[in-house]
Design a protein around this motif. Sequence first.
Motif, short mmCIF file in Angstrom:
data_model
loop_
_atom_site.label_atom_id
_atom_site.label_comp_id
_atom_site.label_asym_id
_atom_site.label_seq_id
_atom_site.Cartn_x
_atom_site.Cartn_y
_atom_site.Cartn_z
N GLN A 140 0.87 -1.19 0.00
CA GLN A 140 0.00 0.00 0.00
C GLN A 140 0.90 1.23 0.00
O GLN A 140 1.61 1.48 0.96
CB GLN A 140 -0.91 0.01 1.24
CG GLN A 140 -1.78 1.25 1.37
CD GLN A 140 -2.79 1.37 0.24
OE1 GLN A 140 -3.48 0.42 -0.10
NE2 GLN A 140 -2.86 2.54 -0.37
N PRO A 141 0.90 2.00 -1.10
CA PRO A 141 1.73 3.20 -1.15
C PRO A 141 1.17 4.32 -0.28
O PRO A 141 0.03 4.23 0.19
CB PRO A 141 1.71 3.58 -2.63
CG PRO A 141 0.45 2.98 -3.16
CD PRO A 141 0.17 1.77 -2.33
N GLY A 142 1.96 5.36 -0.09
CA GLY A 142 1.51 6.51 0.67
C GLY A 142 2.68 7.31 1.18
O GLY A 142 3.82 7.13 0.77
N LYS A 143 2.40 8.18 2.12
CA LYS A 143 3.41 9.07 2.68
C LYS A 143 3.80 8.61 4.08
O LYS A 143 2.96 8.15 4.85
CB LYS A 143 2.85 10.49 2.74
CG LYS A 143 3.90 11.55 2.88
CD LYS A 143 3.32 12.92 2.61
CE LYS A 143 4.22 13.58 1.58
NZ LYS A 143 3.80 14.90 1.21
N ILE A 144 5.11 8.74 4.38
CA ILE A 144 5.61 8.45 5.72
C ILE A 144 6.37 9.67 6.24
O ILE A 144 6.81 10.52 5.46
CB ILE A 144 6.54 7.21 5.75
CG1 ILE A 144 7.75 7.40 4.81
CG2 ILE A 144 5.76 5.95 5.45
CD1 ILE A 144 8.83 6.36 4.99
N HIS A 145 6.52 9.72 7.56
CA HIS A 145 7.21 10.82 8.22
C HIS A 145 8.13 10.27 9.30
O HIS A 145 7.82 9.22 9.90
CB HIS A 145 6.20 11.77 8.90
CG HIS A 145 5.14 12.26 7.99
ND1 HIS A 145 4.00 11.53 7.71
CD2 HIS A 145 5.05 13.41 7.28
CE1 HIS A 145 3.24 12.21 6.87
NE2 HIS A 145 3.86 13.36 6.58
N THR A 146 9.22 10.97 9.58
CA THR A 146 10.07 10.62 10.71
C THR A 146 9.20 10.61 11.96
O THR A 146 8.33 11.46 12.13
CB THR A 146 11.21 11.64 10.83
OG1 THR A 146 11.96 11.64 9.61
CG2 THR A 146 12.14 11.29 11.98
N ASN A 147 9.43 9.64 12.81
CA ASN A 147 8.69 9.40 14.07
C ASN A 147 7.33 8.73 13.89
O ASN A 147 6.64 8.52 14.87
CB ASN A 147 8.57 10.67 14.92
CG ASN A 147 9.90 11.11 15.47
OD1 ASN A 147 10.68 10.27 15.92
ND2 ASN A 147 10.19 12.39 15.42
N ASP A 148 6.95 8.38 12.66
CA ASP A 148 5.73 7.59 12.47
C ASP A 148 5.89 6.24 13.16
O ASP A 148 7.01 5.70 13.25
CB ASP A 148 5.46 7.32 10.98
CG ASP A 148 4.72 8.45 10.28
OD1 ASP A 148 4.30 9.42 10.95
OD2 ASP A 148 4.57 8.35 9.05
N ASP A 149 4.78 5.69 13.62
CA ASP A 149 4.77 4.36 14.20
C ASP A 149 5.05 3.31 13.12
O ASP A 149 4.68 3.49 11.96
CB ASP A 149 3.42 4.04 14.84
CG ASP A 149 3.20 4.77 16.13
OD1 ASP A 149 4.18 5.14 16.81
OD2 ASP A 149 2.02 4.99 16.48
N VAL A 150 5.66 2.21 13.54
CA VAL A 150 5.85 1.03 12.70
C VAL A 150 5.23 -0.13 13.48
O VAL A 150 5.61 -0.38 14.62
CB VAL A 150 7.33 0.74 12.42
CG1 VAL A 150 7.49 -0.52 11.60
CG2 VAL A 150 7.99 1.92 11.71
N VAL A 151 4.27 -0.81 12.87
CA VAL A 151 3.60 -1.93 13.52
C VAL A 151 3.83 -3.16 12.67
O VAL A 151 3.54 -3.18 11.47
CB VAL A 151 2.08 -1.67 13.69
CG1 VAL A 151 1.41 -2.87 14.33
CG2 VAL A 151 1.85 -0.40 14.50
N ALA A 152 4.38 -4.21 13.30
CA ALA A 152 4.63 -5.47 12.61
C ALA A 152 3.37 -6.32 12.64
O ALA A 152 2.69 -6.42 13.66
CB ALA A 152 5.78 -6.21 13.27
N ILE A 153 3.07 -6.92 11.50
CA ILE A 153 1.90 -7.78 11.35
C ILE A 153 2.42 -9.15 10.93
O ILE A 153 3.09 -9.27 9.90
CB ILE A 153 0.93 -7.22 10.29
CG1 ILE A 153 0.52 -5.79 10.67
CG2 ILE A 153 -0.26 -8.13 10.12
CD1 ILE A 153 -0.11 -5.02 9.53
N ALA A 154 2.15 -10.17 11.73
CA ALA A 154 2.65 -11.51 11.46
C ALA A 154 2.21 -12.00 10.09
O ALA A 154 1.09 -11.70 9.66
CB ALA A 154 2.18 -12.47 12.54
N PRO A 155 3.07 -12.75 9.42
CA PRO A 155 2.69 -13.29 8.11
C PRO A 155 1.53 -14.28 8.26
O PRO A 155 1.38 -14.91 9.30
CB PRO A 155 3.95 -14.01 7.62
CG PRO A 155 4.83 -14.15 8.80
CD PRO A 155 4.41 -13.14 9.83
N ALA A 156 0.72 -14.34 7.21
CA ALA A 156 -0.40 -15.29 7.21
C ALA A 156 0.16 -16.71 7.28
O ALA A 156 1.19 -17.01 6.68
CB ALA A 156 -1.24 -15.11 5.97
N PRO A 157 -0.53 -17.62 8.00
CA PRO A 157 -0.03 -19.01 8.11
C PRO A 157 -0.09 -19.74 6.79
O PRO A 157 -0.82 -19.41 5.91
CB PRO A 157 -0.96 -19.63 9.14
CG PRO A 157 -2.15 -18.74 9.27
CD PRO A 157 -1.75 -17.40 8.74
#
Length: 157
Positions: A140-157
């Motif tokens: 999913q494209p878009g804009k990011i900024h310094t200090n944005d959150d990064v959330v890890a999402i486990a890979p689908a089984p």
Amino acid sequence: MRGRITQISISDGGVPKIAVLEAEIIETGLVGDRHNSPNIHGGPEKAVCLWSLEVIEALKQAGHTLAPGYAGANITVAGLNWPQVIPGLQLQLGDEVLLEVASYTSPCRKNMRWFADKRYSRMSQKHYPGSSRVYARVLQPGKIHTNDDVVAIAPAP
């Protein structure tokens, strides 16, 4: 697993990459970022290069002159358990961008200069598991900024 973006880096080609406060991410990578060797770097499967601030700091503590952006990473993140950032893991960056880790990067000879002993293999997943930079594809494209959150999402089984 949660972290944050500590630096966003782009280059007109080569390393080190220069810090910017925000960036637009499209399917092929960060807008304004170029590669001297597009046959090796970039493309949809290597669109974004990420690395861990904690790994960089550990290497600095060991006497190497690394800093965010020096080794070619576009996005430096802090707070993630880096050994768990593996192919298949998805990363939500800020509110818009979704990446999927596609592969570990191979150490590049051009990064030899940052290592006191010239052993840039210190960035190798094969020789030092959990220390490698990773390449990600853009879901999913878009804009990011310094200090944005990064959330890890486990890979689908």
